[in-house]
Design a protein around this motif. Structure first.
Motif, PDB file in Angstrom:
ATOM      1  N   UNK A 316       0.796  -1.225   0.000  1.00 31.18           N
ATOM      2  CA  UNK A 316       0.000   0.000   0.000  1.00 31.18           C
ATOM      3  C   UNK A 316       0.823   1.267   0.000  1.00 31.18           C
ATOM      4  N   UNK A 317       2.092   1.183   0.380  1.00 34.00           N
ATOM      5  CA  UNK A 317       2.941   2.378   0.388  1.00 34.00           C
ATOM      6  C   UNK A 317       3.266   2.848  -1.033  1.00 34.00           C
ATOM      7  N   UNK A 318       2.983   2.035  -2.020  1.00 39.60           N
ATOM      8  CA  UNK A 318       3.182   2.485  -3.400  1.00 39.60           C
ATOM      9  C   UNK A 318       2.290   3.681  -3.710  1.00 39.60           C
ATOM     10  N   UNK A 319       1.140   3.783  -3.005  1.00 38.47           N
ATOM     11  CA  UNK A 319       0.233   4.922  -3.190  1.00 38.47           C
ATOM     12  C   UNK A 319       0.615   6.112  -2.330  1.00 38.47           C
ATOM     13  N   UNK A 320       1.694   5.995  -1.563  1.00 35.81           N
ATOM     14  CA  UNK A 320       2.194   7.058  -0.691  1.00 35.81           C
ATOM     15  C   UNK A 320       1.081   7.617   0.212  1.00 35.81           C
ATOM     16  N   UNK A 321       0.543   6.772   1.105  1.00 37.71           N
ATOM     17  CA  UNK A 321      -0.543   7.216   1.982  1.00 37.71           C
ATOM     18  C   UNK A 321      -0.053   8.199   3.047  1.00 37.71           C
ATOM     19  N   UNK A 322      -1.004   8.845   3.716  1.00 39.36           N
ATOM     20  CA  UNK A 322      -0.690   9.762   4.796  1.00 39.36           C
ATOM     21  C   UNK A 322      -0.396   9.043   6.097  1.00 39.36           C
ATOM     22  N   UNK A 329      -1.212   0.372   8.240  1.00 42.01           N
ATOM     23  CA  UNK A 329      -0.491  -0.600   7.414  1.00 42.01           C
ATOM     24  C   UNK A 329       0.677  -1.220   8.182  1.00 42.01           C
ATOM     25  N   UNK A 330       1.400  -0.410   8.918  1.00 42.94           N
ATOM     26  CA  UNK A 330       2.545  -0.914   9.676  1.00 42.94           C
ATOM     27  C   UNK A 330       2.105  -1.761  10.863  1.00 42.94           C
ATOM     28  N   UNK A 331       0.981  -1.403  11.495  1.00 44.49           N
ATOM     29  CA  UNK A 331       0.445  -2.238  12.575  1.00 44.49           C
ATOM     30  C   UNK A 331       0.086  -3.634  12.056  1.00 44.49           C
ATOM     31  N   UNK A 332      -0.579  -3.693  10.913  1.00 45.36           N
ATOM     32  CA  UNK A 332      -0.936  -4.982  10.328  1.00 45.36           C
ATOM     33  C   UNK A 332       0.315  -5.779   9.964  1.00 45.36           C
TER      34      UNK A 332
END
Length: 438
Positions: A316-322, A329-332
């Motif tokens: 999901x970091x490919x979309x550069x989230x806030x 995402x990191x918790x998961x």
């Protein structure tokens, strides 16, 4: 060693109370937790000390990681000692050597190269006393109790690392780096004394002797290299080690880019620390829930899904989230680290009875080495495609590892282990009578 001849119920779910009731594990668990706190304190303080003396970010980073890479060489060259010498001697001696190193760094003004050499020298022996400790735990905890012991160690390690980092910052601010290193030495000394005084001597025959073929000059080195070769040539042991090495290495590569990602996205100051804290928090929750609530066969069936859970959120970091989405995402991703609990029993069952200490040392040192290589590799990738893309690529790599493990066995069955009566296909792996933890 406690008797282990009685059959262990595969579906029996142990409790943390049962695990902590075992005296040897309780001692090793508490001293290791304190030692991890001391490790974090020493590593960060030494890095600060080197940067203050040189002003070099490179040397400061080298000071932070100098204790990792030598562990692999120590495991390969000295690892057999974990199965040859009494555990009390090795474990207490290991903590004492770390105490001595911290005192040298604190009290003796040495050239930077010499200081780095001291830390590297102590790191060579680390897999030996960690392997002896892990073997002793495997002999003390039977069946699912071992897996819960591993879960407790993981939870405590994450907490101790966080507390060590906090203690390091406070100690450096209040005492200065040299006195802060003295504090870490005092913690190591306490661990050494506790093990020396409270850990009983092993019973006769509980630990092996050096084989006659390895005695003489270079005997330990030959025995260690031969033992490591036998372990890594064994198909089952090798793939179980790789399964425990690769996903954390890929995630470590992603984790190393969080600061740069937060800076590139212009997050408010301090948010990078929040993001970095999400991984260990997820790991704590995952180990607690998976270790305590699920039965052993269920944990083993969930190995592949949990590894996928480590990798896919990072894509999901490919979309550069806030900040908010990145935190979830990191918790998961951190929660997925609980996959390792499903590999503990198969890994121990695949080990030769007289080589468990070396195997645990090799497992730990390989983990440390690859988690040092991961950041370098994905850092280089980030220079070309950006931090978000590199983090996503690390996630894809972890997910591909899950796909590889899926080919081992049907997803609906527990991971197969070698037959206890015949051993493995190459004769180097045998059924062990009890179960693992570092």
């Amino acid at each position: 060693m406690p008797p282990t001849a009685q059959p262990v119920q595969v579906n029996h779910r142990a409790t943390y109370r049962e695990v902590l009731a075992e005296p040897r594990f309780r001692l090793l668990f508490s001293t290791r937790t304190v030692a991890i706190t001391a490790d974090s304190l020493r590593i960060t303080t030494f890095s600060v000390l080197v940067f203050a003396a040189t002003g070099s970010a490179l040397l400061s980073a080298l000071a932070f990681g100098i204790g990792f890479l030598p562990q692999l060489f120590g495991s390969l060259l000295l690892g057999s000692l974990a199965d040859q010498l009494p555990p009390r001697t090795l474990i207490a001696g290991g903590y004492a050597s770390q105490c001595a190193a911290a005192l040298l760094l604190a009290l003796v003004r040495m050239p930077i190269a010499a200081s780095l050499g001291v830390v590297a020298l102590v790191a060579l022996a680390t897999p030996v006393f960690h392997g002896a400790s892990s073997r002793l735990v495997a002999q003390s905890l039977v069946g699912d109790a071992y897996v819960l012991g591993r879960s407790l160690n993981n939870i405590a390690a994450s907490g101790a690392q966080l507390s060590g980092l906090a203690l390091g910052g406070a100690a450096v601010a209040a005492l200065g780096p040299h006195r802060a290193l003295t504090l870490s030495a005092a913690l190591y000394l306490g661990c050494a004394l506790a093990v020396r005084i409270r850990l009983p001597r092993p019973q006769a025959g509980e630990f092996g002797r050096t084989p006659a073929s390895t005695r003489g000059d270079g005997g330990t080195v030959r025995a260690s290299l031969n033992g490591a070769g036998l372990l890594l040539r064994g198909h089952t042991v090798r793939r179980l080690m790789l399964a425990q090495w690769l996903p954390p290495a890929f995630v470590a590569g992603a984790e190393s880019l969080i600061v740069a990602y937060a800076g590139g996205r212009h997050f408010a100051p301090g948010w990078y620390a929040v993001l970095m804290g999400c991984l260990p928090v997820g790991m704590l929750v995952g180990d607690l829930l998976v270790g305590r609530l699920l039965r052993p066969p269920t944990r083993e069936r969930l190995v592949v899904p949990l590894i996928a859970l480590m990798g896919l959120p990072l894509v999901g970091f490919a979309a550069e989230p806030g900040v908010g989405v990145s935190s979830w995402l990191l918790l998961l991703c951190g929660f997925g680290f609980a996959y390792g609990l499903g590999l503990q029993r198969p890994f121990l069952d695949a080990l030769p009875q007289d080589g468990q200490g070396q195997a645990f040392g090799l497992l730990g040192s390989g983990n440390m080495t690859l988690q040092g290589v991961g950041p370098a590799g994905f850092g280089a990738v980030a220079a070309g495609i950006g931090t978000g893309g590199a983090i996503a690529l690390a996630g894809i790599a972890a997910a591909l590892t899950a796909s590889w493990i899926l080919t081992w066995h049907p997803l609906t069955s527990p991971i197969p282990v070698p037959n206890c009566s015949t051993g493995s296909e190459n004769g180097t792996e045998q059924h062990a009578s009890s179960t693992p933890a570092q």
